[in-house]
Design an enzyme around this catalytic site. Structure first.
Site, PDB file in Angstrom:
ATOM      1  N   HIS A 262       0.835  -1.205   0.000  1.00  6.52           N
ATOM      2  CA  HIS A 262       0.000   0.000   0.000  1.00  6.52           C
ATOM      3  C   HIS A 262       0.873   1.261   0.000  1.00  6.52           C
ATOM      4  CE1 HIS A 262      -3.665   2.329   1.175  1.00  6.52           C
ATOM      5  NE2 HIS A 262      -2.731   3.144   1.652  1.00  6.52           N
ATOM      6  N   GLU A 263       1.778   1.330   0.963  1.00  7.27           N
ATOM      7  CA  GLU A 263       2.621   2.536   1.066  1.00  7.27           C
ATOM      8  C   GLU A 263       3.546   2.660  -0.139  1.00  7.27           C
ATOM      9  OE1 GLU A 263       1.557   4.636   3.065  1.00  7.27           O
ATOM     10  OE2 GLU A 263       0.395   3.327   4.382  1.00  7.27           O
ATOM     11  N   HIS A 266       1.752   4.481  -2.827  1.00  8.09           N
ATOM     12  CA  HIS A 266       1.841   5.936  -2.633  1.00  8.09           C
ATOM     13  C   HIS A 266       3.211   6.445  -3.072  1.00  8.09           C
ATOM     14  CE1 HIS A 266      -1.897   6.768  -0.553  1.00  8.09           C
ATOM     15  NE2 HIS A 266      -1.670   5.901   0.410  1.00  8.09           N
ATOM     16  N   GLU A 292      -4.605   7.741  -3.131  1.00  6.75           N
ATOM     17  CA  GLU A 292      -5.058   6.466  -2.573  1.00  6.75           C
ATOM     18  C   GLU A 292      -5.346   5.451  -3.679  1.00  6.75           C
ATOM     19  OE1 GLU A 292      -4.722   5.917   0.478  1.00  6.75           O
ATOM     20  OE2 GLU A 292      -5.948   4.174   0.966  1.00  6.75           O
TER      21      GLU A 292
HETATM   22 ZN    ZN Z   1      -3.085   5.202   1.787  1.00  5.59          ZN
END
Ligand code: ZN
Length: 498
Positions: A262-263, A266, A292
């Site tokens: 997830h990170e 980003h 996101e």
């Molecule tokens: Zn996030």
């Protein structure tokens, strides 16, 4: 183009540099700062927030914005001026003293929240929350809004977003999610996800996280990865210095595994922003919702796909041979995609995740419409969880205290998570059309075709297009929940063997 333009851009770059320093202080507070440093850090953060704000709203900025002229066909200059004007207009309505007070309060509130959560005592946090809601209410009133204060707050994170519009999209999403959930809950062969809650030593999870980050293309020469209580990604110097954090739980493998992906999503976005435009308004991400979409795309559409694990499962077996020796790739794939209503948002499956957000959206909106008081929040939360998600927290630590956002005064932020899920599904559907063998490449651990597609279609544009415009441009359709519902329905048919 006038001389004012260059001066204006230099001014915006300086403001960006100061913001980078401020992000560095925040990053440090969440990773390495001793707890004793909190009071000093609150003062430092407030001072910097004040300096940034003063520089932004200074008469000089106003004068430059009044004087500047740019050619309509110079999209870089047009975007830069449009975005500089936008942040100026917002900021100039808020007095510096209020900005400093919010920064100071939230710095202390974050600490109080951490304490309240670990002790499961909402009363330790509620006075701070009351204060932050009041401060942000003042901000909303000063900025102004057409229909409700919440719009003014969301606008900071998702420019142009309107609660009434989201309400319609969220209602449709909720209805379709509930229908899907009913089908899932009636399924006679649910996956066994207890295999993910065995013991997975942190040292080995760290190795796995590094491999994942490297596989998807997180550039460690321009980034770093650390540990924090609440995982996040921050950028200190545009695409040149992007930092992610992970939280390791020895008895819950998905936390670090998907948290890292997830990170990284980003971070890949930040590292892909136009480097030549570093510090200029156009060189920034479109919105938090688009941000996101990048993290959820890598975490879920890639990270929870069969293709991804076709390659990486051997790595997992090699790191945890005793734990996973009798778990097949298919068992694992089904386990990581199990749908089950649960208490904690960050650990929620893809289907029920949005229900958590819809609840927060409703509660926040009620708080800012004066239809809910902070004192009543824990009970409203628990009732909402029961009605919306289908589970009831026994402790506030697993309920309204679970997320850091409110301690940061970040109201209007949560909806961007669901927007991200919807954007991600819509983008990914298009990427698969444009790159027909996308999953073959993913199965070969070659993530370059997807990253390349994202770079070309999304990252390289920086903030040139607003979110709605970007989605329309890339996918040919305005935002809706259609792609997302198609995606999760297809996934569940596979996982639940319909
Ligand atoms: Zn996030």
């Amino acid at each position: 183009m006038t001389g004012s333009y260059q001066t204006l851009i230099e001014r915006m770059k300086d403001i960006g540099r100061l913001s980078g320093v401020s992000q560095l202080l925040d990053w440090d507070q969440e990773t390495y700062m001793p707890r004793g440093g909190v009071a000093a850090r609150a003062e430092q953060s407030a001072l910097l927030a004040g300096l940034i704000h003063e520089r932004l709203v200074a008469d000089e900025t106003r004068r430059l914005l009044d004087d500047v002229t740019v050619h309509d066909d110079d999209f870089v200059a047009v975007t830069n001026v449009r975005e500089a004007r936008r942040v100026y207009e917002r900021a100039s309505r808020i007095p510096t003293e209020l900005v400093k007070e919010i920064a100071h309060t939230s710095s202390l509130a974050k600490d109080a929240w951490g304490e309240a959560r670990s002790r499961d005592e909402f009363a330790r946090f509620s006075p701070w929350l009351i204060k932050l809601v009041a401060l942000k209410r003042r901000v909303a009133d000063l900025i102004g809004y057409e229909t409700e204060p919440y719009d003014a707050l969301m606008d900071e994170f998702e420019p142009g977003a309107k609660a009434a519009v989201l309400e319609t999209i969220f209602a449709e999403l909720r209805e379709k999610t509930v229908a899907l959930l009913q089908r899932i809950q009636a399924s006679p062969r649910p996956p066994d996800d207890t295999i993910l809650s065995q013991t997975f030593p942190e040292e080995r999870q760290r190795v796995l996280s590094s491999r994942m980050a490297e596989a998807v293309g997180f550039d460690l020469a321009r980034g770093r990865a650390d540990v924090s209580a609440h995982p996040f990604c921050t950028t200190i110097g545009g695409p040149l210095d992007v930092r992610i954090t992970t939280r390791y739980q020895e008895r819950f493998l998905p936390s670090a595994l998907f948290g890292t992906l997830h990170e990284c999503g980003h971070a890949l976005y930040e590292q892909g922003l136009p480097e030549g435009r570093r510090g200029e308004p156009i060189g920034e991400a479109v919105s938090l919702g688009i941000h996101e979409s990048q993290s959820r795309l890598w975490e879920n559409l890639v990270g929870r796909s069969r293709a991804f694990w076709k390659f990486h499962y051997s790595s997992l077996l090699e790191l945890f041979p005793d734990t996973l020796y009798n778990v097949s790739l298919d068992d694992f794939y089904r386990a990581i995609n199990k749908v089950k209503p649960s208490l904690i948002r960050v650990e929620a499956d893809e289907v029920t995740y949005n229900l958590h957000i819809i609840l927060r959206f409703e509660l926040e909106r009620a708080l800012f419409r004066d239809r809910l008081s902070v004192e009543d929040l824990p009970s409203a939360w628990n009732e909402g969880m029961t009605q919306t998600v289908g589970v009831t927290p026994k402790r506030d630590a697993d309920g309204c205290l679970q997320d850091i956002h409110w301690s940061m005064g970040a109201f209007g932020y949560f909806p961007t998570y669901t927007l991200g899920n919807l954007y991600a599904a819509q983008f990914f559907e298009r990427a698969r059309e444009d790159v027909p063998d996308l999953f073959d490449a993913i199965a070969d651990n070659d993530h370059r075709p997807l990253l390349q597609w994202l770079r070309e279609n999304i990252h390289q544009h920086g903030r040139r297009f607003r979110a709605g415009e970007l989605v329309l441009r890339v996918t040919g359709r305005p935002l809706s929940c259609d792609s997302f519902v198609r995606y999760v329905t297809g996934k569940c048919a596979d996982v639940y063997r319909w």
